[in-house]
Design a protein around this motif. Structure first.
Motif, PDB file in Angstrom:
ATOM      1  N   THR A   2       0.810  -0.945  -0.119  1.00 19.36           N
ATOM      2  CA  THR A   2      -0.009   0.152   0.054  1.00 19.36           C
ATOM      3  C   THR A   2       0.931   1.320   0.129  1.00 19.36           C
ATOM      4  O   THR A   2       2.289   1.045   0.069  1.00 19.36           O
ATOM      5  N   GLN A  62     -12.950   8.291   7.604  1.00 22.19           N
ATOM      6  CA  GLN A  62     -12.456   7.879   6.351  1.00 22.19           C
ATOM      7  C   GLN A  62     -11.208   7.104   6.285  1.00 22.19           C
ATOM      8  O   GLN A  62     -11.201   6.032   5.716  1.00 22.19           O
ATOM      9  N   GLU A  86     -10.640   2.805   5.307  1.00 22.37           N
ATOM     10  CA  GLU A  86      -9.668   2.524   4.414  1.00 22.37           C
ATOM     11  C   GLU A  86      -8.757   1.443   5.159  1.00 22.37           C
ATOM     12  O   GLU A  86      -8.433   0.724   4.376  1.00 22.37           O
TER      13      GLU A  86
END
Length: 255
Positions: free
Chosen positions: A58, A174, A178
């Motif tokens: 990531t 948020q 994620e």
């Protein structure tokens, strides 16, 4: 890939550097190099088979592949990376995977090496030698460190998201979503490892960038607020005064 002249750092040589971007489903097929390949992931989620192991990458993940080791990139969401080709012995003491910190210590070096390789100047060799040496130290430290826990990885990922998207009206909820966490779980994990809250950490990132613009630009406060994730100029002013004890106008150093 754009290459610069081979650059020395003791037994290390930077052979080339560049940027690779791919869309969803655009995998990079299995391949191997005669040199080390160091890859810093800037965007996206990628599955990377390297030798007999498979890694999930990531933003902020660095994968290091030794010479003559087969590896590939499986694009799940589309991705962008910075890559370096480095000539070093196959036993060079680097980890196979490590993670950047909230200050992008590793990302900054990758960015600088890619830029210098793409636009070499008279002093590029010297600068790249210094950058490669700095990168070597960070990677050796990462190899010597204890493998980070899942909680440490999640907090580091949250910090990278703060740095990358602080100007977008980003919310902690948020970020938690994620990372596959509830907001309360992220807050508890952050408090345990950092002694503060994720919202306070995000606010610190916004304030740092805002103060830099206030002190070093002539941009109106409303423009600075928009660029750093504040709702309005007055919202920005309240936070600046709370942090510094002074209104923004007294901090300006440019005419």
């Amino acid at each position: 890939m754009q290459k610069a002249t081979a650059l020395m750092h003791k037994s290390l040589r930077l052979l080339g550097a560049g940027i690779h971007t791919a869309g969803p489903g655009k995998d990079y097929p299995s391949h191997a190099h005669t040199s080390w390949e160091l890859v810093y992931y800037v965007r996206g989620r990628i599955t990377c088979p390297i030798g007999d192991d498979t890694y999930a990458a990531t933003p902020g993940t660095v994968l290091l592949t030794p010479p003559r080791t087969w590896h590939a990139e499986l694009s799940r969401s589309g991705y962008t990376n910075r890559f370096l080709q480095v000539d070093a012995t196959s036993t060079w003491p680097w980890p196979r995977i490590c993670y950047d910190d909230g200050s992008r210590s590793l990302g900054r070096i990758f960015d600088a090496l890619v830029q210098e390789s793409a636009q070499p100047r008279a002093d590029t060799d010297r600068l790249c030698t210094l950058l490669l040496g700095e990168l070597d130290i960070h990677l050796r430290r990462a190899a010597a460190a204890t493998e980070p826990t899942t909680a440490e990885k999640l907090v580091a990922q949250a910090e990278r998201i703060f740095e990358e998207r602080f100007a977008t009206g980003l919310r902690v909820s948020q970020v938690a979503a994620e990372l596959g966490l509830s907001p309360s779980n992220l807050r508890a994990t952050y408090a345990t490892l950092r002694g503060t809250s994720p919202s306070a950490a995000l606010q610190q990132v916004r304030l740092r960038h805002a103060l830099g613009l206030i002190r070093n630009s002539n941009l109106p406060l409303q423009a600075i607020a928009s660029l750093t994730g504040y709702h309005s100029a007055s919202h920005l002013s309240r936070h600046v005064k709370a942090a510094t004890g002074k209104p923004p106008g007294t901090l300006r150093t440019t005419a």
